[in-house]
Design a protein around this motif. Structure first.
Motif, PDB file in Angstrom:
ATOM      1  N   PHE A 670       7.206  -0.106  -2.775  1.00  0.00           N
ATOM      2  CA  PHE A 670       7.843  -0.708  -1.602  1.00  0.00           C
ATOM      3  C   PHE A 670       6.802  -1.206  -0.600  1.00  0.00           C
ATOM      4  CE2 PHE A 670      11.528   2.389  -2.505  1.00  0.00           C
ATOM      5  CZ  PHE A 670      12.082   1.495  -3.412  1.00  0.00           C
ATOM      6  N   MET A 671       5.688  -0.478  -0.454  1.00  0.00           N
ATOM      7  CA  MET A 671       4.621  -0.941   0.431  1.00  0.00           C
ATOM      8  C   MET A 671       4.025  -2.249  -0.095  1.00  0.00           C
ATOM      9  SD  MET A 671       1.101   0.986   1.588  1.00  0.00           S
ATOM     10  CE  MET A 671       0.052   0.253   2.833  1.00  0.00           C
ATOM     11  N   GLY A 672       3.773  -2.296  -1.424  1.00  0.00           N
ATOM     12  CA  GLY A 672       3.245  -3.522  -2.016  1.00  0.00           C
ATOM     13  C   GLY A 672       4.188  -4.694  -1.840  1.00  0.00           C
ATOM     14  N   GLN A 673       5.498  -4.456  -1.971  1.00  0.00           N
ATOM     15  CA  GLN A 673       6.469  -5.535  -1.784  1.00  0.00           C
ATOM     16  C   GLN A 673       6.532  -5.989  -0.328  1.00  0.00           C
ATOM     17  OE1 GLN A 673      10.281  -5.266  -3.995  1.00  0.00           O
ATOM     18  NE2 GLN A 673       9.538  -3.290  -4.728  1.00  0.00           N
ATOM     19  N   ALA A 674       6.441  -5.030   0.599  1.00  0.00           N
ATOM     20  CA  ALA A 674       6.476  -5.384   2.015  1.00  0.00           C
ATOM     21  C   ALA A 674       5.273  -6.236   2.400  1.00  0.00           C
ATOM     22  CB  ALA A 674       6.526  -4.121   2.872  1.00  0.00           C
ATOM     23  N   VAL A 675       4.101  -5.896   1.860  1.00  0.00           N
ATOM     24  CA  VAL A 675       2.879  -6.658   2.161  1.00  0.00           C
ATOM     25  C   VAL A 675       2.859  -7.965   1.374  1.00  0.00           C
ATOM     26  CG1 VAL A 675       0.363  -6.632   2.001  1.00  0.00           C
ATOM     27  CG2 VAL A 675       1.579  -4.584   2.748  1.00  0.00           C
ATOM     28  N   GLY A 676       3.221  -7.887   0.074  1.00  0.00           N
ATOM     29  CA  GLY A 676       3.110  -9.052  -0.797  1.00  0.00           C
ATOM     30  C   GLY A 676       4.039 -10.186  -0.434  1.00  0.00           C
TER      31      GLY A 676
END
Length: 776
Positions: A670-676
């Motif tokens: 979820f962190m990667g999706q929020a940043v990406g």
């Protein structure tokens, strides 16, 4: 900026400068990442003296003497009593949960046995899974308990005592870094390590961007068709920028942090220049070999990111296995570190740094030559004139629901070479490649120098005992301390043991003979290992002398021991009892590798996924579940298979491991999706996230204790799921803690998972709204 009219070096350099200062990702990588690393690491190490390590006290005597003993421990600056009323079982729970790093056990009848000179045994347990904190805690326990026992012992009677054999005591003296300042040691080594990763990625980004995003034909034409001019002109602006950064680093360390520089400045400028050229060439070479920006950046990260371990700073090259020694020998960073620490920390003569400097220069010429040969080969094959297909976004039907997003993410991972490599192959490669420097676990037969100024039977016995030690080898015998110091400076020895004149006479008179140990504290792990090895060998010989002519358990020996040490202080390491370096560092590093590969992979794929449409809520959740299932094999590899292959402790229960690890993977996804969602190009995730892994490792409270980290740095570290996951998974798997003993870590991961899920959904909605407006 007005461009030069004629093709050549200046035109290429001007073209590159224009691109660099208009590309936000390049600016963030070149300036933002080093600044972030400098700020984070200097904040983490702003308290170089470690204080307040937790101690649990188990006092089964509850006498005046035992209470006095506890108060001495409480007064130790490195220790802090967190529980005084526990039992041995609660003490173990305190250590497993992280409430304490150590525990003290005072047996029943301690005061009575002390007054009767029976040498009651006090046991200090310390958690050696956390090696740095354990070293500080064990030293503090030893000093505090020994001093307390001596004060609490009854006064000796004035009656004359018969003459007896004296003892020997080792006294360690640090030749370099006398304060044994971990921050001074680590900062000097870590900052160049991070910069060299940025250099490699920046060169790869600059060259690789020509493949599709820019125009490789225009690049070569601006150089007049000369591949040498094209490559040199492209990398020249980067060289100038990084040279300024490298020059600013020692000024910052010495001017702001008071870390002294003792060496030859021109030599260090030359070595820094060679390091920059070497990794600029390596980053360019990898891009020219693979011809794909994302794949080339992944390879650059694979070579550069673990280089700190192979550079021989944390665990010395002399203790590595054959593969690690050979691989480290072809890494320019290893030889630069040898020059840097020899000059900056030790202040060696220039001639003593000639060999590592020559190796660094040779590798620089090798990588620069290979990059130029590859450029020339591509020109001959007409590669620069070949039109390459433009970047295409994924076109397909919008996935429906959580299941549709799940299946679509799996198809993207299996269909994209860069994503498949990162999420499937990278964990396997890192799992084998990363631990190699540390797999020998402990240091054996470290070379030392001996200066025998007594030339007696006892001094020869001391030398033989040191040489017979498993940890030490007497490699150099000199007549003076100056000659021994020269041997240390030239790397022939790591410590010098001086046997003073009249040592044998003093021992025969019953006097304590002091044996100075001059150790090099440039590399703190070697310093601790050599000092401990010498002290252990001298202590063993002393015990043999004391017991000579009498049974080791007889009254004469006990009386002698009681007079020299009223209580028997036993320091007992628990968890990783042999102090294996791989057992200490690798399990935590595995968790960080899982986070970084998944974080980068999720960020890479998110923008493409958002372009296909679908619901934001269902899309984020479906992709998160897909990432969880994709990483189950990597999770099993890192938590179950490899620890058993490498011989690490595996005490955890599988359901509890999976319960915490699953939340960790979801939070990371979820962190990667929020940043990406905010990255316009997939490779930007690799560029901006890869170089931040080392600062994250030191904010996690594993390699550097939380007690010495400022609250602001701890708060920053907790933004990343690996912070909670390293603590929780290591305590469950290596210490045998239950998930309820690390409930604070599990709860922290759930909070991060929910927070990043919300942010990912909001980011997806914002990006979709922007795409809709752009189309209308």
């Amino acid at each position: 900026m007005r461009l030069a009219s004629r093709p050549g070096f200046l035109l290429v350099a001007q073209r590159e400068c224009q691109w660099l200062f208009h590309d936000r990702v390049a600016l963030l990588l070149i300036f933002g990442v080093p600044l972030f690393a400098f700020v984070v690491l200097t904040t983490v190490f702003s308290h170089p003296v470690i204080r307040g390590l937790g101690v649990t006290v188990v006092d089964e005597d509850k006498s005046d003497a035992s209470r006095a003993l506890v108060e001495y421990v409480a007064a130790s600056p490195s220790l802090k009593i967190v529980d005084r009323s526990g039992t041995l079982s609660t003490a173990v729970k305190d250590i497993r949960s992280g409430k304490a790093i150590s525990a003290i056990y005072i047996p029943p009848d301690f005061e009575r046995d002390l007054q009767a000179q029976r040498r009651p045994q006090v046991v200090g347990f310390y958690n050696q899974q956390f090696l740095t904190a354990a070293g500080i805690a064990s030293s503090g326990l030893s000093d505090a308990l020994s001093a307390a026992a001596a004060v609490a012992a009854p006064a000796k009677h004035a009656a004359p005592t018969p003459a007896s054999i004296g003892t020997m005591a080792g006294e360690t003296i640090a030749l370099v870094n006398p304060q044994k300042n971990y921050a001074q040691f680590l900062l000097r080594a870590l900052l160049p390590t991070i910069i060299h990763v940025v250099i490699t990625l920046a060169a790869g980004y600059s060259v690789g961007s020509e493949f599709r995003r820019r125009d490789a034909r225009a690049w070569l034409e601006s150089a007049g068709g000369d591949p040498l001019v094209a490559l040199a002109g492209k990398l020249a602006p980067l060289f100038g920028i990084f040279l300024l950064i490298m020059l600013a680093e020692p000024l910052f360390l010495e001017g702001v942090l008071q870390v002294p520089f003792r060496g030859d400045l021109p030599l260090m400028v030359a070595a820094g220049s060679l390091l920059i050229v070497a990794y600029l060439s390596l980053g360019a070479l990898l891009q020219l070999l693979v011809g794909d920006l994302a794949t080339g950046l992944g390879l650059a990260g694979l070579v550069a990111s673990p280089a700190f371990g192979y550079a021989g700073v944390g665990f010395p090259a002399i203790g590595m296995n054959a593969f690690a020694q050979v691989w480290s020998a072809i890494l320019p960073l290893r030889w630069y570190m040898a020059v840097l620490l020899g000059q900056a920390a030790r202040g060696l003569p220039v001639s003593d740094s000639a060999i590592p400097f020559a190796a660094l220069a040779g590798l620089t010429m090798l990588y620069a030559g290979l990059a130029l040969l590859r450029m020339a080969s591509l020109k001959r094959r007409g590669w620069f004139e070949t039109a390459r297909p433009a970047e295409q976004s994924e076109i397909g039907r919008a996935p429906r629901g959580v299941g549709g997003a799940f299946m679509a993410e799996w198809r993207r991972v299996l269909g994209a070479r860069s994503a498949f490599t990162l999420l499937f192959l990278a964990p396997l490669v890192y799992g084998i490649y990363y631990p190699q420097p540390y797999l020998n676990q402990i240091l054996r037969k470290l070379p030392i120098a001996v200066v025998d100024n007594d030339l007696s039977d006892l001094s020869r016995q001391i030398v033989e005992t040191l040489d017979a030690s498993g940890a030490l080898s007497v490699a150099v015998r000199t007549r003076t301390l100056a000659e021994a110091r020269t041997a240390i400076d030239r790397g022939k020895a790591f410590a010098a043991v001086e046997i003073p004149p009249n040592t044998e006479r003093d021992v025969l008179k019953g006097i304590t003979a002091h044996i100075p140990i001059y150790a090099d504290a440039t590399y703190l792990f070697i310093f601790r290992s050599t000092a401990s090895g010498v002290a252990t060998a001298i202590g063993r010989l002393t015990s043999e002398l004391v017991s000579r002519g009498a049974r080791s358990d007889g009254s004469l020996v006990k009386a002698k021991l009681a007079s020299s040490s009223p209580a028997d202080i036993l320091l007992q390491p628990i968890f990783n009892p042999v102090g294996g370096y791989a057992s200490y560092i690798v399990p935590a590093a595995f968790v960080l590798i899982l986070q970084q590969t998944l974080l980068i992979g999720a960020a890479m794929l998110t923008r493409t996924a958002l372009a296909t449409g679908g619901g934001a809520f269902a899309g984020v959740l479906g992709r998160g579940i897909a990432h969880l299932t994709i990483y189950l094999p990597a999770l099993a590899l890192y938590l179950i298979v490899l620890p058993r292959i490498y011989g690490f402790s595996t005490l955890g229960h599988l359901p509890q491991l999976l319960a915490l690890a699953a939340v960790f993977l979801l939070a990371t996804s979820f962190m990667g999706q929020a940043v990406g969602a905010w990255f316009t190009r997939p490779e930007n995730a690799t560029i901006l996230l890869l170089a931040t892994s080392l600062p994250q490792f030191f904010t996690a409270g594993f390699a550097w204790p939380r007690e010495a980290i400022p609250d602001v740095a701890i708060a920053l570290g907790r933004l990343f799921p690996a912070d909670f996951a390293i603590d929780g998974l290591v305590r469950i798997n290596q210490l045998g803690a239950s998930i309820w003993e690390v409930a604070h870590d599990w709860l922290g991961l759930w909070c991060l998972a929910l927070a990043y899920f919300v942010l990912a959904v909001i980011s997806a909605l914002a990006v979709k709204r922007g795409q809709t407006r752009a189309q209308s």
